[in-house]
Write a protein that holds these residues in place. Structure first.
Motif, PDB file in Angstrom:
ATOM      1  N   PRO A 188      74.436  60.929  46.374  1.00 11.58           N
ATOM      2  CA  PRO A 188      74.884  61.148  47.758  1.00 11.58           C
ATOM      3  C   PRO A 188      73.724  61.421  48.720  1.00 11.58           C
ATOM      4  N   HIS A 189      72.716  62.166  48.269  1.00  7.91           N
ATOM      5  CA  HIS A 189      71.537  62.395  49.122  1.00  7.91           C
ATOM      6  C   HIS A 189      70.867  61.069  49.469  1.00  7.91           C
ATOM      7  N   ASN A 190      70.665  60.220  48.466  1.00  9.74           N
ATOM      8  CA  ASN A 190      69.999  58.936  48.690  1.00  9.74           C
ATOM      9  C   ASN A 190      70.799  58.043  49.638  1.00  9.74           C
ATOM     10  N   LEU A 191      72.100  58.010  49.465  1.00 13.68           N
ATOM     11  CA  LEU A 191      72.929  57.178  50.330  1.00 13.68           C
ATOM     12  C   LEU A 191      72.926  57.710  51.763  1.00 13.68           C
ATOM     13  N   ARG A 213      64.532  48.877  42.213  1.00 15.25           N
ATOM     14  CA  ARG A 213      65.057  49.144  40.867  1.00 15.25           C
ATOM     15  C   ARG A 213      65.384  50.623  40.633  1.00 15.25           C
ATOM     16  N   LYS A 214      65.589  51.387  41.684  1.00 20.77           N
ATOM     17  CA  LYS A 214      65.777  52.829  41.545  1.00 20.77           C
ATOM     18  C   LYS A 214      67.055  53.184  40.792  1.00 20.77           C
ATOM     19  N   SER A 215      67.024  54.365  40.151  1.00 22.55           N
ATOM     20  CA  SER A 215      68.165  54.807  39.355  1.00 22.55           C
ATOM     21  C   SER A 215      69.402  55.044  40.207  1.00 22.55           C
ATOM     22  N   MET A 216      69.231  55.256  41.518  1.00 16.24           N
ATOM     23  CA  MET A 216      70.396  55.420  42.380  1.00 16.24           C
ATOM     24  C   MET A 216      71.315  54.199  42.290  1.00 16.24           C
ATOM     25  N   PHE A 217      70.714  53.016  42.141  1.00 15.30           N
ATOM     26  CA  PHE A 217      71.525  51.807  42.015  1.00 15.30           C
ATOM     27  C   PHE A 217      72.175  51.719  40.638  1.00 15.30           C
ATOM     28  N   ALA A 231      70.809  44.852  44.291  1.00  9.97           N
ATOM     29  CA  ALA A 231      70.972  46.137  44.963  1.00  9.97           C
ATOM     30  C   ALA A 231      69.696  46.537  45.701  1.00  9.97           C
ATOM     31  N   SER A 232      68.558  46.293  45.076  1.00 13.15           N
ATOM     32  CA  SER A 232      67.278  46.615  45.718  1.00 13.15           C
ATOM     33  C   SER A 232      67.100  45.820  47.005  1.00 13.15           C
ATOM     34  N   LEU A 233      67.460  44.546  46.972  1.00 10.65           N
ATOM     35  CA  LEU A 233      67.340  43.704  48.161  1.00 10.65           C
ATOM     36  C   LEU A 233      68.319  44.136  49.242  1.00 10.65           C
ATOM     37  N   ALA A 234      69.524  44.526  48.845  1.00  7.94           N
ATOM     38  CA  ALA A 234      70.497  45.004  49.825  1.00  7.94           C
ATOM     39  C   ALA A 234      69.986  46.274  50.507  1.00  7.94           C
ATOM     40  N   GLY A 235      69.431  47.185  49.724  1.00 11.41           N
ATOM     41  CA  GLY A 235      68.879  48.406  50.294  1.00 11.41           C
ATOM     42  C   GLY A 235      67.722  48.122  51.229  1.00 11.41           C
ATOM     43  N   MET A 236      66.863  47.183  50.829  1.00 11.83           N
ATOM     44  CA  MET A 236      65.739  46.791  51.678  1.00 11.83           C
ATOM     45  C   MET A 236      66.241  46.276  53.025  1.00 11.83           C
ATOM     46  N   MET A 237      67.269  45.441  53.016  1.00  5.15           N
ATOM     47  CA  MET A 237      67.790  44.879  54.259  1.00  5.15           C
ATOM     48  C   MET A 237      68.428  45.950  55.143  1.00  5.15           C
ATOM     49  N   VAL A 238      69.106  46.901  54.524  1.00  3.51           N
ATOM     50  CA  VAL A 238      69.693  48.015  55.288  1.00  3.51           C
ATOM     51  C   VAL A 238      68.605  48.764  56.052  1.00  3.51           C
TER      52      VAL A 238
END
Length: 270
Positions: A188-191, A213-217, A231-238
């Motif tokens: 939740p902190h990461n999100l 590749r973080k464990s949050m994903f 997931a890493s690419l989606a986070g990068m785009m966000v």
């Protein structure tokens, strides 16, 4: 070597360690490290980030002499062969100093220059520095991390550390901020941080994002470390859409594809 920290760009990860969470042991020989560097440059990386000590959760400390023996030969070899900025991922003052002397042109510190002598070493080196937020240490950071408001606390810590750096003689335009996804944060902190990167960008410094590749994903999607690219690419785009600048990744080619599509669309709007 000078480079534009505000330009959206990709920093390729080169871990010369036996125990990093994703690629430990893959590039801790000089030949493999050079081959990986060549590939990342070909794929579009504009900075190579070299680390000789794992910062994964629970990681053990590495002696200064051992860290130096891992990173200095690689930095020297890359500097001789390639025209690319090198970042040294370290918390130790002597490693910072020796790495810059060997050819590194940036310091990336998960402890935000809080270790003994690190602030002074970075100021004397006169190269860009990346300050990251971490609650606790790599060995303890995932043991019940707690915040009131995670984004506010992370941003205030980084704002204060940046000001301390400026007072120590580091130029403001040499300072990069990293919210430290996965370093002393729950899912939740990461999100929450991911949703509020724009507030960090508004502090006026270049922002580096490390989500690769973080464990949050893994926790969010139930994916193993080698199955977190999407997931890493989606986070990068966000974060790119919120104004982040530098993306520290393992998968350079795929990240560059996303960045180039984003840039092409942006140019059409101009």
């Amino acid at each position: 070597m000078t480079f534009d920290l505000y330009k959206p760009q990709v920093m390729g990860i080169l871990n010369v360690t036996p125990d990093s969470f994703s690629d430990g042991g893959a590039f801790n020989s000089l030949d493999n490290a050079l081959k990986q560097t060549e590939q990342m440059i070909a794929d579009g990386a504009s900075i190579i980030d070299i680390g000789g000590e794992s910062t994964r959760p629970g990681a053990e400390d590495v002696a200064e002499a051992e860290e130096l023996s891992r990173v200095i030969p690689v930095i020297e070899a890359i500097r001789q062969r390639f025209d690319v900025p090198i970042s040294i991922d370290t918390t130790k003052a002597k490693v910072m100093t020796e790495a810059v002397a060997a050819g590194a042109s940036m310091i990336n510190d998960v402890c935000a220059l809080q270790e003994p002598g690190a602030l002074q070493a970075a100021a004397k080196a006169n190269v860009p520095v990346c300050l990251m937020h971490m609650q606790g240490t790599p060995r303890t950071m995932q043991v019940e991390p707690s915040y009131g408001d995670v984004a506010d606390e992370v941003n205030e810590f980084l704002r204060a550390r940046a000001q301390t750096c400026i007072e120590a003689g580091i130029a403001k335009d040499h300072i990069v901020l990293d919210p430290g996804f996965g370093f002393g944060k729950t899912l939740p902190h990461n999100l929450s941080l991911l949703a509020q990167v724009e507030a960090l960008v508004e502090l006026g410094y270049p922002v580096l994002i490390g989500l690769s590749r973080k464990s949050m994903f893994g926790k969010l999607l139930d994916r193993d470390v080698d199955d977190r690219l999407a997931a890493s690419l989606a986070g990068m785009m966000v974060t790119l859409n919120q104004g982040a600048h530098i993306f520290r990744v393992h998968d350079v080619k795929e990240t560059m594809d996303c960045l180039r599509v984003w840039q092409a669309v942006k140019e059409q709007k101009a």
